[in-house]
Design an enzyme around this catalytic site. Sequence first.
Site, PDB file in Angstrom:
ATOM      1  N   ARG A  45       0.851  -1.203   0.000  1.00 33.70           N
ATOM      2  CA  ARG A  45       0.000   0.000   0.000  1.00 33.70           C
ATOM      3  C   ARG A  45       0.885   1.250   0.000  1.00 33.70           C
ATOM      4  NH1 ARG A  45      -3.123  -3.422   3.553  1.00 33.70           N
ATOM      5  NH2 ARG A  45      -2.273  -2.466   5.436  1.00 33.70           N
TER       6      ARG A  45
ATOM      7  N   LYS B 204     -11.368  15.247   5.437  1.00 30.84           N
ATOM      8  CA  LYS B 204     -12.531  14.797   4.657  1.00 30.84           C
ATOM      9  C   LYS B 204     -13.477  13.954   5.514  1.00 30.84           C
ATOM     10  CE  LYS B 204     -13.323  11.149   1.764  1.00 30.84           C
ATOM     11  NZ  LYS B 204     -13.090  10.209   0.663  1.00 30.84           N
TER      12      LYS B 204
ATOM     13  N   LYS C 292     -17.529  18.713  -1.672  1.00 28.41           N
ATOM     14  CA  LYS C 292     -17.168  17.614  -2.585  1.00 28.41           C
ATOM     15  C   LYS C 292     -18.435  16.828  -2.921  1.00 28.41           C
ATOM     16  CE  LYS C 292     -14.206  13.508  -2.870  1.00 28.41           C
ATOM     17  NZ  LYS C 292     -12.850  13.027  -2.693  1.00 28.41           N
TER      18      LYS C 292
HETATM   19  P1  13P Z   1     -13.859   8.443  -6.234  1.00 25.40           P
HETATM   20  O1  13P Z   1     -13.354   9.594  -7.046  1.00 25.40           O
HETATM   21  O2  13P Z   1     -13.240   7.127  -6.593  1.00 25.40           O
HETATM   22  O3  13P Z   1     -15.360   8.420  -6.144  1.00 25.40           O
HETATM   23  O4  13P Z   1     -13.336   8.704  -4.757  1.00 25.40           O
HETATM   24  C1  13P Z   1     -13.466   9.951  -4.221  1.00 25.40           C
HETATM   25  C2  13P Z   1     -13.640   9.856  -2.767  1.00 25.40           C
HETATM   26  O5  13P Z   1     -12.879  10.440  -2.039  1.00 25.40           O
HETATM   27  C3  13P Z   1     -14.753   9.058  -2.231  1.00 25.40           C
HETATM   28  O6  13P Z   1     -14.925   9.334  -0.878  1.00 25.40           O
END
Ligand code: 13P
Length: 337
Positions: free
Chosen positions: A44, A134, A217
């Site tokens: 990872r 996030k 987002k």
């Molecule tokens: P994806 O762009 O693969 O949807 O992932 C973004 C993300 O941070 C999901 O929480």
Amino acid sequence: MSELNKIALQILSNGKGILAADESTATMTKRLDSVKVHSDENNRLLFRQTLFSSSSMSKCIGGVILYDETIRQRTTNEKSIPELIKLSGSLVGIKVDTGAKILAGSKEEKITEGLDGLRERLNDYYELGARFTKWRGVYLISDKYPSKLSISANAHALARYAALVQEAGMVPIIEPEVLMDGDHSAKDCLMKTSEVINKCFEELDLNNVDLKGTILKPNMILPGKNSGEKISSEEIAELTIDCLKNNVPSSVPGIAFLSGGQTEKEATANLNQINIKNNTNFIMTYSYGRALQQSALKFWSKDIKNIIGTQKIFDHRANMCTLAAQGKWSENLENSQ
Ligand code: 13P
């Protein structure tokens, strides 16, 4: 300009976007399984450090979102991962929710957890170098979903999270994701996403969150994966802009879309159209996980020692996304690699 607003703009300005490399160990294991690479701590790390030391980082990637395991790792050259990211001028972000669990009271739906002890964890992450965070709320979509309960419970959690993050001196990414799965129409997606986003801002206001120091987002407005509806990038862009214009307060500096299961090219083409048509003051850019990493992961899995080759693929993707974030992407450029 407030410190938080400055951080948000540093991440999003000049066509830069966000690399969402914050897959939990379970999700990363799924991704690695799919390309037949054993998921251990070292593999990872190897994949991620390969991306974070790519040459496109300084031009394209304003911020990288990490998972708890990664923010504490050291590269094979004994640099900490936050140090490596900061070398390219990019900011360090961290996923702070602890995942989506079954929502009691509406058992097919989910509520994102992680508020307990969050204040202390945030201080720890700040010390490790994080300047933004996030939290993802996830919503099913169908005739009966998302329910009022899921819309309200997830908005409440997102807003309490955001207030705590700002208190700790970091920028919260607020991620309400209405899933692409289902047979709903794009119009349904518009209606339900609008309701979801609206409720988030109602709760953010109640929790006295400074919107200038946030990043939204969201998902783009798309027809359900199984709907059979065909819709152009132009239409997707129009619906997405409508949704954001009508539901996001103008003090939010920028919007960084998730890719949500779109292919790399779809996610790029749609973002490009959004920027061509953008008649708002919001910066519109990307915060992609799969749409930035998929091809690079596939290539890397064939020979994990081929760092340069993997980086070349990642660089192309990041460059295409950064062009799209300025409305300058084209099919020709896409195929120019
Ligand atoms: P994806 O762009 O693969 O949807 O992932 C973004 C993300 O941070 C999901 O929480």
